[in-house]
Design a protein around this motif. Structure first.
Motif, PDB file in Angstrom:
ATOM      1  N   LYS A  75      13.662  16.815 -58.200  1.00 59.50           N
ATOM      2  CA  LYS A  75      13.422  16.453 -57.015  1.00 59.50           C
ATOM      3  C   LYS A  75      11.955  16.302 -56.671  1.00 59.50           C
ATOM      4  CE  LYS A  75      16.557  20.027 -55.050  1.00 59.50           C
ATOM      5  NZ  LYS A  75      16.993  21.333 -54.213  1.00 59.50           N
ATOM      6  N   GLN A  76      11.010  16.714 -57.531  1.00 60.67           N
ATOM      7  CA  GLN A  76       9.485  16.436 -57.114  1.00 60.67           C
ATOM      8  C   GLN A  76       9.250  15.092 -57.726  1.00 60.67           C
ATOM      9  OE1 GLN A  76       7.360  18.310 -55.420  1.00 60.67           O
ATOM     10  NE2 GLN A  76       8.724  19.991 -55.178  1.00 60.67           N
ATOM     11  N   ASN A  77       9.898  14.740 -58.921  1.00 63.50           N
ATOM     12  CA  ASN A  77       9.780  13.544 -59.445  1.00 63.50           C
ATOM     13  C   ASN A  77      10.238  12.389 -58.358  1.00 63.50           C
ATOM     14  OD1 ASN A  77       8.666  14.239 -61.927  1.00 63.50           O
ATOM     15  ND2 ASN A  77      10.298  14.152 -63.007  1.00 63.50           N
ATOM     16  N   TYR A  78      11.398  12.629 -57.950  1.00 63.31           N
ATOM     17  CA  TYR A  78      11.958  11.629 -56.819  1.00 63.31           C
ATOM     18  C   TYR A  78      10.986  11.408 -55.829  1.00 63.31           C
ATOM     19  CZ  TYR A  78      15.235   9.844 -53.422  1.00 63.31           C
ATOM     20  OH  TYR A  78      15.908   9.063 -52.528  1.00 63.31           O
ATOM     21  N   ARG A  79      10.520  12.817 -55.173  1.00 62.67           N
ATOM     22  CA  ARG A  79       9.481  12.868 -54.072  1.00 62.67           C
ATOM     23  C   ARG A  79       8.218  11.637 -54.429  1.00 62.67           C
ATOM     24  NH1 ARG A  79      10.102  18.863 -52.796  1.00 62.67           N
ATOM     25  NH2 ARG A  79      12.071  18.476 -51.679  1.00 62.67           N
ATOM     26  N   VAL A  80       7.792  11.968 -55.678  1.00 63.03           N
ATOM     27  CA  VAL A  80       6.550  11.400 -56.327  1.00 63.03           C
ATOM     28  C   VAL A  80       6.844   9.668 -56.159  1.00 63.03           C
ATOM     29  CG1 VAL A  80       4.909  11.153 -58.109  1.00 63.03           C
ATOM     30  CG2 VAL A  80       5.441  13.296 -57.115  1.00 63.03           C
ATOM     31  N   GLU A  81       8.002   9.606 -56.695  1.00 63.21           N
ATOM     32  CA  GLU A  81       8.360   8.297 -57.200  1.00 63.21           C
ATOM     33  C   GLU A  81       8.328   7.389 -55.641  1.00 63.21           C
ATOM     34  OE1 GLU A  81      12.191   5.832 -58.335  1.00 63.21           O
ATOM     35  OE2 GLU A  81      11.737   7.602 -59.390  1.00 63.21           O
ATOM     36  N   HIS A  82       8.919   8.060 -54.718  1.00 67.96           N
ATOM     37  CA  HIS A  82       8.939   7.500 -53.085  1.00 67.96           C
ATOM     38  C   HIS A  82       7.612   7.360 -52.665  1.00 67.96           C
ATOM     39  CE1 HIS A  82      13.018   6.443 -52.964  1.00 67.96           C
ATOM     40  NE2 HIS A  82      13.441   7.491 -53.784  1.00 67.96           N
ATOM     41  N   LEU A  83       6.932   8.295 -52.825  1.00 64.67           N
ATOM     42  CA  LEU A  83       5.461   8.357 -52.333  1.00 64.67           C
ATOM     43  C   LEU A  83       4.671   7.407 -52.972  1.00 64.67           C
ATOM     44  CD1 LEU A  83       4.718  12.226 -52.170  1.00 64.67           C
ATOM     45  CD2 LEU A  83       4.954  10.691 -50.163  1.00 64.67           C
ATOM     46  N   VAL A  84       4.909   6.953 -54.138  1.00 62.95           N
ATOM     47  CA  VAL A  84       4.083   5.770 -54.938  1.00 62.95           C
ATOM     48  C   VAL A  84       4.609   4.597 -54.393  1.00 62.95           C
ATOM     49  CG1 VAL A  84       3.769   4.587 -56.997  1.00 62.95           C
ATOM     50  CG2 VAL A  84       3.553   7.166 -56.882  1.00 62.95           C
ATOM     51  N   ARG A  85       5.892   4.559 -54.175  1.00 58.32           N
ATOM     52  CA  ARG A  85       6.429   3.120 -53.576  1.00 58.32           C
ATOM     53  C   ARG A  85       5.996   2.995 -52.313  1.00 58.32           C
ATOM     54  NH1 ARG A  85      12.819   3.606 -54.927  1.00 58.32           N
ATOM     55  NH2 ARG A  85      12.784   3.511 -57.171  1.00 58.32           N
ATOM     56  N   ALA A  86       5.910   4.274 -51.217  1.00 58.94           N
ATOM     57  CA  ALA A  86       5.441   4.070 -49.912  1.00 58.94           C
ATOM     58  C   ALA A  86       4.034   3.703 -50.032  1.00 58.94           C
ATOM     59  CB  ALA A  86       5.868   5.308 -49.352  1.00 58.94           C
ATOM     60  N   LEU A  87       3.056   4.209 -50.793  1.00 59.49           N
ATOM     61  CA  LEU A  87       1.969   3.830 -51.116  1.00 59.49           C
ATOM     62  C   LEU A  87       1.610   2.432 -51.360  1.00 59.49           C
ATOM     63  CD1 LEU A  87      -1.123   5.185 -51.036  1.00 59.49           C
ATOM     64  CD2 LEU A  87      -1.027   5.652 -53.380  1.00 59.49           C
ATOM     65  N   ARG A  88       2.284   2.073 -52.280  1.00 62.92           N
ATOM     66  CA  ARG A  88       2.285   0.673 -52.715  1.00 62.92           C
ATOM     67  C   ARG A  88       2.522  -0.367 -51.391  1.00 62.92           C
ATOM     68  NH1 ARG A  88       4.693   1.059 -58.571  1.00 62.92           N
ATOM     69  NH2 ARG A  88       2.908   1.843 -59.657  1.00 62.92           N
ATOM     70  N   ALA A  89       3.626   0.088 -50.850  1.00 64.59           N
ATOM     71  CA  ALA A  89       3.954  -0.816 -49.477  1.00 64.59           C
ATOM     72  C   ALA A  89       3.123  -0.833 -48.391  1.00 64.59           C
ATOM     73  CB  ALA A  89       5.348  -0.237 -49.088  1.00 64.59           C
ATOM     74  N   ALA A  90       2.412   0.510 -48.438  1.00 66.18           N
ATOM     75  CA  ALA A  90       1.111   0.571 -47.427  1.00 66.18           C
ATOM     76  C   ALA A  90       0.192  -0.214 -47.822  1.00 66.18           C
ATOM     77  CB  ALA A  90       1.163   2.008 -47.032  1.00 66.18           C
ATOM     78  N   ASP A  91      -0.326  -0.118 -49.136  1.00 62.38           N
ATOM     79  CA  ASP A  91      -1.541  -0.992 -49.234  1.00 62.38           C
ATOM     80  C   ASP A  91      -1.229  -2.573 -49.246  1.00 62.38           C
ATOM     81  OD1 ASP A  91      -2.838   1.175 -50.566  1.00 62.38           O
ATOM     82  OD2 ASP A  91      -2.374   1.135 -52.454  1.00 62.38           O
ATOM     83  N   GLN A  92      -0.180  -3.000 -49.695  1.00 65.20           N
ATOM     84  CA  GLN A  92       0.400  -4.240 -49.222  1.00 65.20           C
ATOM     85  C   GLN A  92       0.312  -4.571 -47.834  1.00 65.20           C
ATOM     86  OE1 GLN A  92       4.128  -4.773 -51.066  1.00 65.20           O
ATOM     87  NE2 GLN A  92       3.366  -5.057 -53.160  1.00 65.20           N
ATOM     88  N   GLU A  93       0.743  -3.957 -47.167  1.00 61.03           N
ATOM     89  CA  GLU A  93       0.666  -4.022 -45.558  1.00 61.03           C
ATOM     90  C   GLU A  93      -0.810  -4.171 -45.180  1.00 61.03           C
ATOM     91  OE1 GLU A  93       2.168  -4.886 -41.976  1.00 61.03           O
ATOM     92  OE2 GLU A  93       3.164  -5.039 -43.926  1.00 61.03           O
ATOM     93  N   LEU A  94      -1.590  -3.034 -45.503  1.00 65.03           N
ATOM     94  CA  LEU A  94      -3.143  -3.228 -45.077  1.00 65.03           C
ATOM     95  C   LEU A  94      -3.688  -4.314 -45.590  1.00 65.03           C
ATOM     96  CD1 LEU A  94      -5.047  -1.422 -44.014  1.00 65.03           C
ATOM     97  CD2 LEU A  94      -5.691  -0.327 -46.113  1.00 65.03           C
ATOM     98  N   GLU A  95      -3.466  -4.917 -46.851  1.00 69.36           N
ATOM     99  CA  GLU A  95      -4.207  -6.098 -47.268  1.00 69.36           C
ATOM    100  C   GLU A  95      -3.553  -7.056 -46.409  1.00 69.36           C
ATOM    101  OE1 GLU A  95      -3.655  -8.678 -51.403  1.00 69.36           O
ATOM    102  OE2 GLU A  95      -3.412  -6.503 -51.752  1.00 69.36           O
ATOM    103  N   ARG A  96      -2.520  -7.288 -46.213  1.00 71.68           N
ATOM    104  CA  ARG A  96      -2.124  -8.480 -45.450  1.00 71.68           C
ATOM    105  C   ARG A  96      -2.661  -8.523 -43.952  1.00 71.68           C
ATOM    106  NH1 ARG A  96       1.626  -9.333 -41.396  1.00 71.68           N
ATOM    107  NH2 ARG A  96       2.526  -7.155 -41.511  1.00 71.68           N
TER     108      ARG A  96
END
Length: 124
Positions: A75-96
């Motif tokens: 469960k924790q690995n699943y959460r971390v994986e999705h948090l990393v994805r969300a962080l990358r998406a947020a970084d891309q959005e911020l950069e844009r």
């Protein structure tokens, strides 16, 4: 001569009776030794059986704990994986939105969840 026959056999009968009595005493002695030896073995076997049952119970409990912890880790690995994805998406959005390039992180620099310890979480 027939009258003397029982008298001549009497010592043999007496010896046979004595032999039977000795045999009975020996059997009784053997039985008592075997019973006491068996009692000790039965007690030791009972102790070993109870120790085995306790160990089996502890093993079953530990296996349940391992299973629960494995599920929690997944469960924790699943959460971390999705948090990393969300962080990358947020970084891309911020950069844009800002037009400022955000440095790309090397995946090797990202700390895996498995590598974290309780103490490393509270170092800040």
């Amino acid at each position: 001569m027939s009258e003397r026959l029982p008298e001549t056999l009497k010592p043999f009968y007496d010896r046979a009776l004595q032999a039977d009595e000795r045999l009975d005493r020996l059997e009784a002695a053997l039985t008592s030794k075997t019973d006491s030896g068996n009692k000790a073995l039965v007690e030791k076997m009972g102790e070993l059986q109870s120790m085995l049952e306790q160990a089996s119970t502890r093993l079953a409990q530990e296996q349940l704990k391992v299973k629960a912890l494995t599920v929690e880790k997944e469960k924790q690995n699943y959460r971390v994986e999705h948090l990393v994805r969300a962080l990358r998406a947020a970084d891309q959005e911020l950069e844009r939105l800002q037009g400022i390039p955000i440095p790309k992180m090397n995946p090797a620099d990202i700390i895996r969840y498995e590598d974290l310890s309780i103490t490393s979480l509270y170092r800040k």
